[in-house]
Design an enzyme around this catalytic site. Sequence first.
Site, mmCIF file in Angstrom:
data_model
loop_
_atom_site.group_PDB
_atom_site.id
_atom_site.type_symbol
_atom_site.label_atom_id
_atom_site.label_comp_id
_atom_site.label_asym_id
_atom_site.label_seq_id
_atom_site.Cartn_x
_atom_site.Cartn_y
_atom_site.Cartn_z
ATOM 1 N N LYS A 137 40.460 39.143 18.878
ATOM 2 C CA LYS A 137 39.226 39.928 19.107
ATOM 3 C C LYS A 137 38.736 41.184 18.160
ATOM 4 O O LYS A 137 37.470 41.740 17.524
ATOM 5 C CB LYS A 137 38.214 39.881 20.947
ATOM 6 N N HIS A 275 37.504 -3.069 2.798
ATOM 7 C CA HIS A 275 35.864 -2.131 3.434
ATOM 8 C C HIS A 275 35.580 -2.138 4.647
ATOM 9 O O HIS A 275 34.631 -2.679 5.375
ATOM 10 C CB HIS A 275 34.295 -3.068 2.504
#
Length: 515
Positions: A137, A275
């Site tokens: 922070k 595919h």
Amino acid sequence: MSVKKALISVSDKTGLIPFARRLAAAGVEIISTGGTASLLKEAGVPVIGISEVTGFPEILDGRVKTLHPNIHSGLLAVRDNEAHQKQLKELAIETIDLVVVNLYPFKETIAKPDVTFEEAIENIDIGGPTMLRSAAKNHAFVSVVVDAADYETVASEIEANQDTTLETRRKLAAKVFRHTAAYDALISRYLSEQVGELLPESFTVTYEKAQDLRYGENPHQRAAFYREPLAGTASIAYAEQLHGKELSYNNINDADAALAIVREFTEPAVVAIKHSNPCGVGIGTTIREAYQKAYEADAVSIFGGIVAANRTIDRDTALAMKEIFLEIILAPDFTEEALAVLTEKKNLRLLRIPTLNEASVKANHFRVAPVAGGALVQDYDLKQLEESEVRVVTDREPTAEEMEQLKFAWKVVKHVKSNAILLAKDNMTVGVGAGQMNRVGSAKIAIEQANDLAKGSVLASDAFFPMSDTVEAAAAAGITAIIQPGGSVRDQESIDACNRFGIAMIFTGTRHFKH
């Protein structure tokens, strides 16, 4: 600004000693805790004990040692805020400029097969994430390291400039919050599973990067491959690549589809994928026979495809595979002779998954499909055909041979994109119709692909027939038996059509849509 004081407390001590020595040589004072402090002292690195900073002993078996105002004030104080600095001076608290922390090994702990709940709980880190978050922070002033891979960058910048750059601190802070988010996600998932909350009010998942990819489905799309931290090893995410060029996005997607099908079988089986749909599946008494069937199922579509086998690839099978262009061959293992044959093809990827035949998808694992603004979450489709649930609905029952072929076809059709129709004969697929907007369209494609082999084959459908047109197409092609879920309001029309044509049909009561 300069780094004058660092706090180091790590579970994973990889690379720590050389890094700490460089910090000490650069004039950085080091605060440390427990085992980390002992290790640094043994290595001759000067260390200030955490209790010297807090004025309070480590207590409760180490559960409380860094959760103290003297630590978090030193991390969170804004350096150019006069009020903050005045308060620190009044309380005799010194700032801490660098935090080096990695967390208790929660993931590694719960991955152990014999872990107890109590052991898992003890490996939830509290002080570590709190320090990391405080430092991250306040990254405008504080550097924070959670990954040993960043030791070199941080040490080099401190040696050169007595501090890290703001750009580096921002990157390090972002990594910290990614790390703590992933850590908390694993904890929340574990605890949710323990109490049976498998689809809770919030659903958080985390993945670890396995590799960057050159591109996604298409060259203009960015992509990377991530793996689930606690997934089974019988997956493409944990495959060992023995040969060939780097896997692509489409390779990985198709290889995963091949694995899902080949895991359905206990007998020697080979699956060819194109595919994400199977273009050929075969089973046999040997892996060579299974490959031959998978090849003959569609000798055109297998070209450039991906092949998965559930047995070791031997020399004879390798010689047959070498005859055509394949992208990937995936198997539990390869003999040395097979490797000698296949590695002659420079770009052919060879993947080994020794645990391929072991159960790899846990019952409490889910498939996550992103949609715009959200995600769909569901169980994996692990449903197997239960013979007790099968119901013969026609006048004629399937013969024993037809029944074997119907069961084979049912294992495969659930992996074909809906609408799905699959034809099988002699332990191999002979026609696959996938992804059409209506079911009879898929049937016509499968029948056309099978050509003469359609005669005497069986048909599997992933969902019910909304009308009798699919049965009529099957009868015209010489198909002798059908397996489908049933459940249409017009089921009787299809049953009557089967009876007219002498086709045996069974209902499973289970749908296998795949979108």
